[in-house]
Design an enzyme around this catalytic site. Structure first.
Site, mmCIF file in Angstrom:
data_model
loop_
_atom_site.group_PDB
_atom_site.id
_atom_site.type_symbol
_atom_site.label_atom_id
_atom_site.label_comp_id
_atom_site.label_asym_id
_atom_site.label_seq_id
_atom_site.Cartn_x
_atom_site.Cartn_y
_atom_site.Cartn_z
ATOM 1 N N GLY A 117 -21.416 15.920 -39.954
ATOM 2 C CA GLY A 117 -22.722 16.253 -40.509
ATOM 3 C C GLY A 117 -22.934 15.619 -41.869
ATOM 4 O O GLY A 117 -22.725 14.416 -42.056
ATOM 5 N N ALA A 132 -30.651 16.985 -32.798
ATOM 6 C CA ALA A 132 -30.416 15.686 -32.138
ATOM 7 C C ALA A 132 -29.786 14.641 -33.042
ATOM 8 O O ALA A 132 -29.576 13.509 -32.605
ATOM 9 C CB ALA A 132 -31.694 15.123 -31.520
ATOM 10 N N ALA A 133 -29.432 14.989 -34.272
ATOM 11 C CA ALA A 133 -28.815 13.989 -35.144
ATOM 12 C C ALA A 133 -27.520 13.449 -34.536
ATOM 13 O O ALA A 133 -27.238 12.245 -34.601
ATOM 14 C CB ALA A 133 -28.539 14.595 -36.518
ATOM 15 N N GLY A 134 -26.725 14.336 -33.927
ATOM 16 C CA GLY A 134 -25.490 13.891 -33.293
ATOM 17 C C GLY A 134 -25.734 12.994 -32.093
ATOM 18 O O GLY A 134 -24.997 12.033 -31.855
ATOM 19 N N ASP A 135 -26.788 13.297 -31.332
ATOM 20 C CA ASP A 135 -27.135 12.459 -30.175
ATOM 21 C C ASP A 135 -27.569 11.072 -30.624
ATOM 22 O O ASP A 135 -27.197 10.055 -30.021
ATOM 23 C CB ASP A 135 -28.268 13.107 -29.375
ATOM 24 C CG ASP A 135 -27.902 14.482 -28.849
ATOM 25 O OD1 ASP A 135 -26.708 14.710 -28.579
ATOM 26 O OD2 ASP A 135 -28.808 15.316 -28.711
ATOM 27 N N ASN A 142 -18.466 17.367 -32.776
ATOM 28 C CA ASN A 142 -18.686 17.749 -34.164
ATOM 29 C C ASN A 142 -17.571 18.722 -34.556
ATOM 30 O O ASN A 142 -16.666 18.993 -33.768
ATOM 31 C CB ASN A 142 -20.090 18.330 -34.379
ATOM 32 C CG ASN A 142 -20.330 19.615 -33.604
ATOM 33 O OD1 ASN A 142 -19.392 20.334 -33.229
ATOM 34 N ND2 ASN A 142 -21.593 19.924 -33.341
ATOM 35 N N GLY A 196 -32.871 17.366 -24.894
ATOM 36 C CA GLY A 196 -31.723 17.291 -23.992
ATOM 37 C C GLY A 196 -30.810 16.175 -24.456
ATOM 38 O O GLY A 196 -31.268 15.070 -24.787
#
Length: 299
Positions: free
Chosen positions: A212, A239-242, A180, A37
């Site tokens: 990315g 979850a890399a962006g989170d 993104n 989440g």
């Protein structure tokens, strides 16, 4: 302190050879269940990276809810966890051998977040200097809490993911919006730098465009920066962006330096994609610092 208002999910992750085509049946290579989440990912990441965190979220009453609740407690996020009489939110995630992912979300308990609940926790939330928001809870909640924080002169970071049902009124309450490429295009109809410029025209003070493996672009009142991504072998980009958002907030709270915060965030995200899962992939503060030192030596 950093406040996070948002979602918690359980991520059901299917590792596959390739994204399943319409009408196709394929066997998965592996199956895992991870806590996830966007709200929980960011809250746990902030905590693991050394920040004090207040996380307001709605947790379901089923087995997935119990799993999520225990995970958040184990992460040291006991404040702001509200149990509700609904199934917990979950995400079904396909991850290819190359580490790319495709995600379907069931909101569950996350949909029960409301303005009245935020009001009950508002005094504690406003002790924070920075607010992190995402778009996996009802949008009116995001709009209200962003307005309240901005009225108090606090710093608001909004991740417009998923990029649907977004009222542009929120832009005037947000210090940095962090889409993104796909989300920026969905909001503006444009790609790349053109999308960032349109977001500025739409009233955003600053745009942090996450690209990315191509890095990130930051434009706005706080400056203009373009950073390449660190080169790593990606296993799972979930979850890399989170984690990027959380790491940026943690370093920005310490330094108020945008460039250094972008670099710290890029390092945290790079480490995370070399590991499976969402919260299970979050690096520690010490790991990020060590990674940056190693990159400086290589450079």
């Amino acid at each position: 302190m950093i406040a996070v208002v948002g979602s918690n999910n359980v991520d059901l992750v299917l590792t596959v050879d390739h994204f399943t085509e319409p009408g196709e049946t394929q066997r998965c290579i592996s199956y895992n269940r991870f806590p996830g989440g966007k709200g929980a990912n960011q809250a746990v990441a902030c905590k693991k990276l050394g920040a004090s965190v207040y996380f307001l979220t709605c947790v379901g009453n089923d087995g997935n809810g119990d799993f999520s609740y225990k995970t958040l407690l184990d992460a040291g996020l006991e404040k702001g966890l509200v149990r509700v009489e609904l199934p917990n939110g979950f995400a079904m995630i396909e991850v290819t051998r190359e580490g790319k992912n495709r995600i379907i979300i069931f909101p569950g308990a996350n949909a029960s977040m409301n303005v009245e609940l935020v009001q009950k926790h508002l005094d504690e939330l406003l002790n924070a200097d920075i607010l992190l928001l995402q778009n996996e809870i009802p949008f009116d909640v995001n709009l209200e809490i962003a307005r309240k924080f901005k009225q108090k002169g606090k710093f608001v970071i909004f991740d417009p993911a998923p990029a649907s049902n977004i009222d542009g009124e929120i832009f005037k309450y947000v210090d940095i919006i962090t889409p993104n490429e796909a989300e920026a295009q969905q909001i503006t109809g444009k790609q790349g730098e053109s999308a960032a410029e349109i977001l500025l025209e739409m009233g955003c003070s600053n745009v942090l465009l996450k690209l990315g493996e191509k890095g990130c672009l930051f434009v706005g009142h706080l400056g203009r920066y373009k950073l390449d991504a660190f080169k790593v072998k990606a296993v799972d980009t979930t979850a890399a962006g989170d984690i990027f958002n959380a790491a940026f907030a943690v370093w920005y709270e310490k330094t108020e330096d945008v460039y250094d915060s972008l670099r710290f965030a890029s390092a945290a995200a790079a480490i995370s994609v070399t590991r499976l899962g969402a919260q299970s992939s979050i690096p520690s503060f010490e790991e990020v610092i060590r990674f940056l030192k190693e990159q400086s030596v290589k450079g």
